[in-house]
Write an enzyme that holds these catalytic residues in place. Structure first.
Site, PDB file in Angstrom:
ATOM      1  N   TYR A   4       6.042  -1.752  18.748  1.00  0.00           N
ATOM      2  CA  TYR A   4       6.248  -2.452  17.469  1.00  0.00           C
ATOM      3  C   TYR A   4       6.582  -3.927  17.725  1.00  0.00           C
ATOM      4  CZ  TYR A   4       9.178  -4.818  14.152  1.00  0.00           C
ATOM      5  OH  TYR A   4       9.729  -5.804  13.380  1.00  0.00           O
ATOM      6  N   HIS A   5       7.622  -4.170  18.552  1.00  0.00           N
ATOM      7  CA  HIS A   5       8.022  -5.565  18.782  1.00  0.00           C
ATOM      8  C   HIS A   5       6.849  -6.373  19.368  1.00  0.00           C
ATOM      9  CE1 HIS A   5      12.202  -3.802  18.559  1.00  0.00           C
ATOM     10  NE2 HIS A   5      12.435  -4.936  17.947  1.00  0.00           N
ATOM     11  N   LYS A  62       4.464  -7.912  16.921  1.00  0.00           N
ATOM     12  CA  LYS A  62       4.928  -9.195  16.357  1.00  0.00           C
ATOM     13  C   LYS A  62       4.595 -10.360  17.296  1.00  0.00           C
ATOM     14  CE  LYS A  62       7.244  -7.665  12.678  1.00  0.00           C
ATOM     15  NZ  LYS A  62       6.920  -8.052  11.303  1.00  0.00           N
ATOM     16  N   LEU A  96      23.557  -0.984  12.338  1.00  0.00           N
ATOM     17  CA  LEU A  96      24.788  -1.138  11.565  1.00  0.00           C
ATOM     18  C   LEU A  96      24.779  -0.249  10.319  1.00  0.00           C
ATOM     19  CD1 LEU A  96      26.755  -4.334  11.267  1.00  0.00           C
ATOM     20  CD2 LEU A  96      26.566  -2.906   9.269  1.00  0.00           C
ATOM     21  N   THR A 150      10.306 -11.205  14.616  1.00  0.00           N
ATOM     22  CA  THR A 150      11.531 -10.499  14.970  1.00  0.00           C
ATOM     23  C   THR A 150      12.175 -11.129  16.206  1.00  0.00           C
ATOM     24  OG1 THR A 150      12.450  -8.346  15.519  1.00  0.00           O
ATOM     25  CG2 THR A 150      10.252  -8.767  16.313  1.00  0.00           C
ATOM     26  N   SER A 165       9.211  -2.840  22.648  1.00  0.00           N
ATOM     27  CA  SER A 165       8.539  -1.644  22.097  1.00  0.00           C
ATOM     28  C   SER A 165       7.145  -2.081  21.657  1.00  0.00           C
ATOM     29  CB  SER A 165       9.295  -1.082  20.883  1.00  0.00           C
ATOM     30  OG  SER A 165       9.109  -1.924  19.757  1.00  0.00           O
ATOM     31  N   ASN A 194       0.839  -1.212   0.000  1.00  0.00           N
ATOM     32  CA  ASN A 194       0.000   0.000   0.000  1.00  0.00           C
ATOM     33  C   ASN A 194       0.874   1.263   0.000  1.00  0.00           C
ATOM     34  OD1 ASN A 194       1.008   0.080   2.587  1.00  0.00           O
ATOM     35  ND2 ASN A 194      -0.963   0.373   3.611  1.00  0.00           N
TER      36      ASN A 194
END
Ligand code: NAD
Ligand code: USQ
Length: 389
Positions: free
Chosen positions: A181-182, A185, A239, A144, A179, A32
């Protein structure tokens, strides 16, 4: 195989679609374009310029002779999601299409709610669509490593045998995410496991570590095939950010003491892991979990590797950690499942020298230095009514 890549316009979805197409699979992508919208919202951009989807698809047809079909729509729209899966009739659905930045989910209430609605409802719609269209379709879902957090015991691949008061059971590994977000999951994983148990779906949950790198053999074939490369403090991962900071001659921004340890994976291994998972499906009713990481490093070690790899004089700046996370901890992860399927991991040091510094150097004029500094603090949500948020 017919493989539908959800989130096919993203950092990982696009190179995965190319890798699968290159290996002879019939591929479709869906998106989207929310990720391009977050760039507008935050006033940032990918370090490496990316082309619109149609240009990408035309370029791929030109260089490879292969076509990739494209769907435009939002997974939160359950009717769209089911119609798309009914139309393409995939053997496997690879699901990358979520809001994936932890700092974005921690900006304020609105961003936390958006992240969990987008991710959890979108994933639920994918589960229902598979169940309705054909429960035999294999769901390959990106989870994750951060779902587990940093427990003081070994991290297994998704499941844990627990003995309690003399009785034993095989349980989903306990989660302690860091978080909103995490946590989205974690909620997805639980919903998928239930769908496997209740409806007999087949699913592979790939608990992936932090990805680094920007090129794969397919994206390197034409500049129009490039994937995005985020460096800002919200979407840039550790990284990739350190490499760009090194190239600019800026200090590497280590949060806290740098003792926090994470699993990492090269983008070339990500796309290969997806191929391996798709070509070796889980059984009907099986909720299979792989920890998709190849090496572990503390943030301080990552900073030193980048500084040494670059060669010039690089400073490391220790910032007050804007996140709530453990600075020093035990971290021992089992990640043998994908290697048993045939993964041959790339090593971090090789990638840095081969590709990352070169890409960062080529586009360094595009960096917005102000976007590098962390602005989101885990301890207090921004007040949306204040202009200085
Ligand atoms: P990304 O943001 O670049 O790509 C995600 C894509 O999904 C974007 O193109 C976005 O527009 C699309 N999308 C989001 N919500 C959607 C919706 N409701 N409907 C349709 N499309 C939608 O992210 P990425 O870095 O490519 O990550 C892909 C997946 O891998 C994510 O699920 C992420 O959580 C996971 N992951 C990423 C990393 C990493 O280091 N990048 C590490 C571990 C796991
Ligand atoms: N960090 C620094 N300095 C920086 C940026 C990050 O010290 O400039 C630290 C963070 O404090 C954290 C670690 O580096 O301890 C990793 O941060 P990150 O931003 O690279 O990764 P994270 O927020 O965990 O999220 C990324 C992806 C996400 C994916 C996750 C995998 O954005 O989609 O799920 O990596 S994992 O970390 O294994 O959960």
């Amino acid at each position: 195989m017919r493989i539908l890549v959800l989130g096919g316009d993203g950092y990982l979805g696009w190179p995965t679609a190319l890798h699968l197409s290159d290996r002879g699979h019939e591929v479709a992508v869906a998106d989207n374009y929310a990720r391009r919208g977050y760039d507008h919202e935050l006033g940032v951009d990918s370090l490496v310029p990316i082309e619109p989807m149609q240009v990408r698809l035309d370029a791929w047809r030109e260089v490879s002779g292969k076509s990739i079909k494209s769907y435009y729509g939002d997974l939160v729209d359950g009717e769209f999601t089911e119609a798309m899966i009914a139309d393409f009739r995939p053997d496997a659905v690879v699901h990358f299409a979520e809001q994936r930045a932890a700092p974005y989910s921690m900006i304020d209430r609105r961003h936390a709610v958006y992240t969990q609605q987008n991710n959890v409802i979108g994933n639920l719609n994918v589960l229902f669509a598979i169940q309705q269209v054909d429960p035999d379709i294999h769901l390959v879902k990106l989870g994750t490593m951060g779902e587990y957090g940093t427990p003081n015991i070994d991290i297994e691949e998704g499941w844990l045998e627990v003995t309690h008061n003399g009785r034993t059971d095989r349980m989903l590994y306990p989660k302690k995410a860091g978080s909103f977000y995490h946590l989205s999951k974690v909620h997805d994983s639980h919903n998928i496991e239930f769908a496997c148990r209740a409806w007999g779906l087949r699913a592979t949950d790939l608990n992936q570590g932090v990805v680094y790198g920007q090129e794969t053999p397919q994206t390197a074939r034409d500049v129009r095939l490039a994937t995005r490369f985020d460096y800002d403090a919200i979407f840039g991962t550790v990284l990739n950010r350190f490499v760009i900071q090194a190239v600019l001659g800026h200090p590497l921004t280590v949060y806290g003491t740098g003792g926090q340890t994470r699993g990492l994976i090269d983008i070339r291994d990500t796309v290969e892991c997806i191929r391996l998972a798709a070509e070796n499906p889980a059984d009907r009713g099986e909720f299979r979990v792989f920890n998709q990481m190849t090496e572990k490093f503390s943030v301080g070690e990552i900073a030193k590797i980048v500084a040494n790899g670059y060669g010039g004089p690089i400073e490391i700046e220790y910032l007050d950690n804007p996140r709530v996370e453990q600075g020093e901890h035990y971290y021992n992860v089992r990640h043998t499942g994908l290697v048993e399927l045939g993964l041959e991991p790339h090593l971090l040091s090789d990638t840095l020298i081969e590709s990352l510094f070169r890409v960062a150097d080529k586009y360094k004029e595009r960096v917005d230095v102000a976007a590098m500094r962390p602005t989101v603090n885990w301890r207090h949500a921004a007040n949306p009514l204040r202009a200085d948020r």
